[in-house]
Design a protein around this motif. Sequence first.
Motif, PDB file in Angstrom:
ATOM      1  N   LYS A 227       0.804  -1.229   0.000  1.00 26.23           N
ATOM      2  CA  LYS A 227       0.000   0.000   0.000  1.00 26.23           C
ATOM      3  C   LYS A 227       0.836   1.276   0.000  1.00 26.23           C
ATOM      4  N   PRO A 228       1.940   1.353   0.777  1.00 25.63           N
ATOM      5  CA  PRO A 228       2.758   2.582   0.764  1.00 25.63           C
ATOM      6  C   PRO A 228       3.449   2.848  -0.573  1.00 25.63           C
ATOM      7  N   LEU A 229       3.412   1.883  -1.498  1.00 21.74           N
ATOM      8  CA  LEU A 229       4.122   2.011  -2.779  1.00 21.74           C
ATOM      9  C   LEU A 229       3.196   2.434  -3.920  1.00 21.74           C
ATOM     10  N   LYS A 230       2.019   2.961  -3.586  1.00 22.42           N
ATOM     11  CA  LYS A 230       1.002   3.273  -4.602  1.00 22.42           C
ATOM     12  C   LYS A 230       1.518   4.236  -5.665  1.00 22.42           C
ATOM     13  N   ASP A 231       2.437   5.131  -5.307  1.00 18.04           N
ATOM     14  CA  ASP A 231       2.932   6.128  -6.254  1.00 18.04           C
ATOM     15  C   ASP A 231       4.257   5.725  -6.896  1.00 18.04           C
ATOM     16  N   CYS A 232       4.662   4.481  -6.710  1.00 19.94           N
ATOM     17  CA  CYS A 232       5.950   4.004  -7.249  1.00 19.94           C
ATOM     18  C   CYS A 232       5.741   3.107  -8.465  1.00 19.94           C
ATOM     19  N   LYS A 233       6.805   2.945  -9.214  1.00 20.67           N
ATOM     20  CA  LYS A 233       6.839   1.927 -10.263  1.00 20.67           C
ATOM     21  C   LYS A 233       7.429   0.670  -9.628  1.00 20.67           C
ATOM     22  N   ILE A 234       6.686  -0.409  -9.650  1.00 20.73           N
ATOM     23  CA  ILE A 234       7.075  -1.607  -8.919  1.00 20.73           C
ATOM     24  C   ILE A 234       7.365  -2.770  -9.868  1.00 20.73           C
ATOM     25  N   ILE A 235       8.496  -3.432  -9.629  1.00 24.16           N
ATOM     26  CA  ILE A 235       8.832  -4.668 -10.349  1.00 24.16           C
ATOM     27  C   ILE A 235       9.021  -5.756  -9.298  1.00 24.16           C
ATOM     28  N   VAL A 236       8.295  -6.858  -9.424  1.00 22.72           N
ATOM     29  CA  VAL A 236       8.488  -7.968  -8.498  1.00 22.72           C
ATOM     30  C   VAL A 236       9.238  -9.085  -9.206  1.00 22.72           C
ATOM     31  N   TYR A 237      10.145  -9.709  -8.470  1.00 24.30           N
ATOM     32  CA  TYR A 237      10.979 -10.783  -9.009  1.00 24.30           C
ATOM     33  C   TYR A 237      10.731 -12.059  -8.211  1.00 24.30           C
ATOM     34  N   PRO A 238       9.774 -12.879  -8.642  1.00 23.54           N
ATOM     35  CA  PRO A 238       9.498 -14.123  -7.913  1.00 23.54           C
ATOM     36  C   PRO A 238      10.623 -15.135  -8.093  1.00 23.54           C
ATOM     37  N   ASP A 239      10.742 -16.033  -7.121  1.00 23.86           N
ATOM     38  CA  ASP A 239      11.698 -17.127  -7.239  1.00 23.86           C
ATOM     39  C   ASP A 239      11.263 -18.068  -8.359  1.00 23.86           C
ATOM     40  N   LYS A 240      12.186 -18.904  -8.798  1.00 28.41           N
ATOM     41  CA  LYS A 240      11.882 -19.885  -9.831  1.00 28.41           C
ATOM     42  C   LYS A 240      10.690 -20.744  -9.428  1.00 28.41           C
ATOM     43  N   THR A 241       9.746 -20.916 -10.326  1.00 24.69           N
ATOM     44  CA  THR A 241       8.485 -21.673 -10.214  1.00 24.69           C
ATOM     45  C   THR A 241       7.380 -20.885  -9.492  1.00 24.69           C
ATOM     46  N   GLU A 242       7.661 -19.678  -9.026  1.00 19.25           N
ATOM     47  CA  GLU A 242       6.648 -18.904  -8.311  1.00 19.25           C
ATOM     48  C   GLU A 242       6.012 -17.801  -9.168  1.00 19.25           C
ATOM     49  N   TYR A 243       6.403 -17.728 -10.447  1.00 18.71           N
ATOM     50  CA  TYR A 243       5.909 -16.654 -11.310  1.00 18.71           C
ATOM     51  C   TYR A 243       4.383 -16.639 -11.406  1.00 18.71           C
ATOM     52  N   LYS A 244       3.772 -17.784 -11.621  1.00 19.67           N
ATOM     53  CA  LYS A 244       2.318 -17.846 -11.829  1.00 19.67           C
ATOM     54  C   LYS A 244       1.578 -17.275 -10.620  1.00 19.67           C
ATOM     55  N   ASP A 245       2.009 -17.663  -9.421  1.00 21.51           N
ATOM     56  CA  ASP A 245       1.337 -17.211  -8.203  1.00 21.51           C
ATOM     57  C   ASP A 245       1.485 -15.704  -8.013  1.00 21.51           C
ATOM     58  N   TRP A 246       2.713 -15.201  -8.147  1.00 21.33           N
ATOM     59  CA  TRP A 246       2.936 -13.769  -7.953  1.00 21.33           C
ATOM     60  C   TRP A 246       2.295 -12.938  -9.065  1.00 21.33           C
ATOM     61  N   ASN A 247       2.310 -13.449 -10.274  1.00 20.97           N
ATOM     62  CA  ASN A 247       1.727 -12.682 -11.382  1.00 20.97           C
ATOM     63  C   ASN A 247       0.212 -12.540 -11.217  1.00 20.97           C
ATOM     64  N   THR A 248      -0.429 -13.567 -10.669  1.00 25.02           N
ATOM     65  CA  THR A 248      -1.861 -13.478 -10.390  1.00 25.02           C
ATOM     66  C   THR A 248      -2.143 -12.333  -9.409  1.00 25.02           C
ATOM     67  N   LYS A 249      -1.295 -12.218  -8.386  1.00 28.22           N
ATOM     68  CA  LYS A 249      -1.456 -11.136  -7.415  1.00 28.22           C
ATOM     69  C   LYS A 249      -1.173  -9.776  -8.072  1.00 28.22           C
ATOM     70  N   VAL A 250      -0.145  -9.745  -8.912  1.00 26.58           N
ATOM     71  CA  VAL A 250       0.222  -8.500  -9.592  1.00 26.58           C
ATOM     72  C   VAL A 250      -0.921  -8.010 -10.475  1.00 26.58           C
ATOM     73  N   GLU A 251      -1.572  -8.911 -11.177  1.00 21.46           N
ATOM     74  CA  GLU A 251      -2.698  -8.518 -12.029  1.00 21.46           C
ATOM     75  C   GLU A 251      -3.823  -7.897 -11.206  1.00 21.46           C
ATOM     76  N   ALA A 252      -4.031  -8.410  -9.997  1.00 20.36           N
ATOM     77  CA  ALA A 252      -5.047  -7.830  -9.107  1.00 20.36           C
ATOM     78  C   ALA A 252      -4.620  -6.436  -8.639  1.00 20.36           C
ATOM     79  N   PHE A 253      -3.322  -6.265  -8.348  1.00 23.78           N
ATOM     80  CA  PHE A 253      -2.811  -4.952  -7.941  1.00 23.78           C
ATOM     81  C   PHE A 253      -2.961  -3.938  -9.078  1.00 23.78           C
TER      82      PHE A 253
END
Length: 282
Positions: A227-253
């Motif tokens: 929430k404190p990063l609302k005005d930032c450009k954010i890049i998340v780097y999931p660990d190997k095999t975790e892309y699908k899970d994190w990307n689902t969350k990113v799409e919601a964000f």
Amino acid sequence: MTYKYTLDKTSKKFSCPACAKKTFVRYIEVETSKYLESSIGRCDRESKCAYHKSPNGNKPITYNVIQKMEVTSYHDDTVIGSYGRNYRANNFVQYLRQYFCTTDIEAVVRKYFIGTSTYWKGATIFWQVDHEMNVRAGKVMLYDSNSGKRVKKPFNHINWMHKVLHLNDFVLQQCLFGIHNLCDYAEGSTVCIVESEKTAIIMTLLYPEYLWLATGSKTNLKSSVIKPLKDCKIIVYPDKTEYKDWNTKVEAFQKNGYTIICSKFIEGLNVSEGADLADVMN
């Protein structure tokens, strides 16, 4: 909302019915604190095992009285300084000395408030200080000073400072590791989020022009912490095999107005399961 059954929130672990590792968290009945059947629970090895058997009939509990809301607990401001010394006995800091100069290491130690604990000989404290400079948590972890790997045998060496200090009734509400540094970056800056605190430190040493933060676990990438990063450009780097899970969350964000993307960099490399940016940069 409180449910009839919940996963045990203590540190007690059992042998998993599927993989036989002592990483199994059992469900308890909320009102009695009694464990359910030994097969009902979740394995912490979410990628390698993923065993999860939920209890039947897990419905919300309805109370006739207003329940007391839990208020986030904070450590005293002086606690960081109390553990900000003796880095020669800090295995993680000694590991960094193999690859980085003393000046840069000292700078990153100050920037992220890295501490030293005697709870285990050579242990490191990663303090979670929020964007308003409240000390929300201190995670105690033990690393091998030569390999930089976490010590997981004969048990996984992770604990919390509120438990080490025997702070009863401490309400842990985590924030992103390193987010207290947000005030040093201009609005619209690029913020990079990884899972491991170790990786955030190493990437800061390699690419200091970005603000590197860590979730501390794969499940801690959630709206309350970003929430404190609302005005930032954010890049998340999931660990190997975790892309699908994190990307689902990113799409919601993204739907909620965040400027955020999920990097496929690690996922596209031929590296072992669980590998992260620090592993690749070694």
